[in-house]
Design an enzyme around this catalytic site. Structure first.
Site: not given
Ligand code: PLP
Ligand code: COI
Length: 341
Positions: A81, A184
């Site tokens: 991620r 993120k």
């Protein structure tokens, strides 16, 4: 100096532990990285991370097992991620091996701070990637810092496994339809500070955001994903390009289906159809599974199972998840990475 900690009542706050990891990216490559005792970062005042938000972070935990060993939960997924986030912001990617080795090194160096088994505490790792150097024009940095610090944590939301109430944000979005919601990056959290603070002042645990295009469907919580359980045992969690692809959520989708025999789906969760859910929860690394007692929307509180008691399916999912994370229940292949101490 060793910090004296109340392992059973840690909450979620910063502790300056003895060691962190730091690595520099320069001239197109990463250095070997090392553990360091200094918690202060020295960077140029013109660093793109400071001005244009060219930064990304991750969150994962180390767990102490009954036998006293320490293990990580799916760190490869956090590495992947972070790589996707890095691509979105044109940052240098951290290779998966480097990411996992750095996590292990930080945990090993701070092993005295991995809370004892049975206290509910864990060691939270916060990997951070920032664009640094002298680059005041709006363009990607040529130099980066990748660092990981650690801190012992307990519950993120005050209730732990006791349900708490959440409120729908009717005035603010955290992300935009084609923006950075799935990455993120700190900017998403900066956008959620004001609605989050208003929610907390009004007595709610956090905000539930609706889809930014139509404001008709649940997206996610400020610091976690959302799931609901229907009366006919479906586990449903929103599918949207502007929410964070939660590692906990994908783990629960799999566990719900394979271990609990629920039908597990990602799909639309219209805010005006909350009646279809008999239970609801917030899920994430920090949140683990935090049962949602009720959701306040347009001045009305919609209560799910109970405002005070966790529902049976949410409890079963929680037991399965933390059983795996703490090593009490056999994990699906590759989910657990031991840290040799
Ligand atoms: N959504 C948001 C906005 C988050 O900050 C987090 C926390 O990481 C999550 C969802 C849950 O993601 P994960 O399960 O990977 O921790
Ligand atoms: C996490 O669960 O790891 C998060 O990043 C959520 C929040 C503390 C920002």
């Amino acid at each position: 100096m060793t910090l004296t900690l109340d392992w059973e009542n840690l909450g979620f706050s910063y502790h300056n532990l003895p060691f962190r990891y730091i690595s520099y990216f320069k001239d197109g490559k990463w250095d070997d990285g090392k553990l360091t005792e200094t918690s202060v970062l020295a960077i140029s005042e013109s660093s793109p991370a400071l001005h244009y938000g060219q930064q990304a972070f991750e969150g994962l935990k180390a767990y102490r097992t009954k036998e006293g060993k320490i293990q990580l939960f799916r760190p490869d997924k956090n590495a992947e991620r972070l790589q996707k986030t890095a691509d979105r912001l044109l940052m240098a990617q951290v290779p998966t091996d480097k990411f996992i080795e750095a996590c292990k090194a930080v945990v090993k160096a701070n092993q005295d701070y991995v809370p004892p088994y049975g206290t509910g505490g864990t060691l939270y790792l916060r990997p951070l990637l920032i664009g640094i150097g002298d680059g005041i024009g709006i363009r990607p940095a040529e130099e980066y810092i990748f660092t990981i610090f650690a801190m012992p944590v307990g519950s993120y939301f005050k209730g732990g496994l006791a349900p708490t109430n959440f409120v729908v944000s009717e005035d603010f979005d955290r992300a935009s339809p084609y923006g950075t919601g799935a990455a993120k990056v700190g900017g998403n959290y900066a956008a959620s500070l004001l609605p989050g603070m208003k929610a907390k002042k009004a007595g709610f645990s956090d905000v539930i955001y609706l889809d930014p295009a139509t404001h008709t469907k649940i997206e996610e919580v400020g610091a976690a994903n959302f799931f609901g359980i229907t009366a006919d045992n479906e586990f449903i969690t929103p599918l949207s390009p502007s929410i964070l692809p939660s590692i906990t959520k994908y783990s629960l989708l799999e566990l719900a289906q394979t271990r609990l025999g629920l039908k597990a789906v990602e799909g639309d969760v219209p805010i005006d159809q909350l009646d279809r859910f008999v239970e609801a929860g917030a899920c994430g690394t920090a949140a683990v599974i935090s049962p949602i007692g009720g959701i306040q929307y347009k001045g009305k509180l919609h209560v799910f199972y109970s405002e005070t008691e966790v529902g049976p399916v949410t409890r079963a999912l929680y037991d399965e998840l933390i059983g795996i994370q703490f090593g009490d229940i056999e994990a699906p292949d590759g989910w657990i990475v031991p840290v040799d101490c």
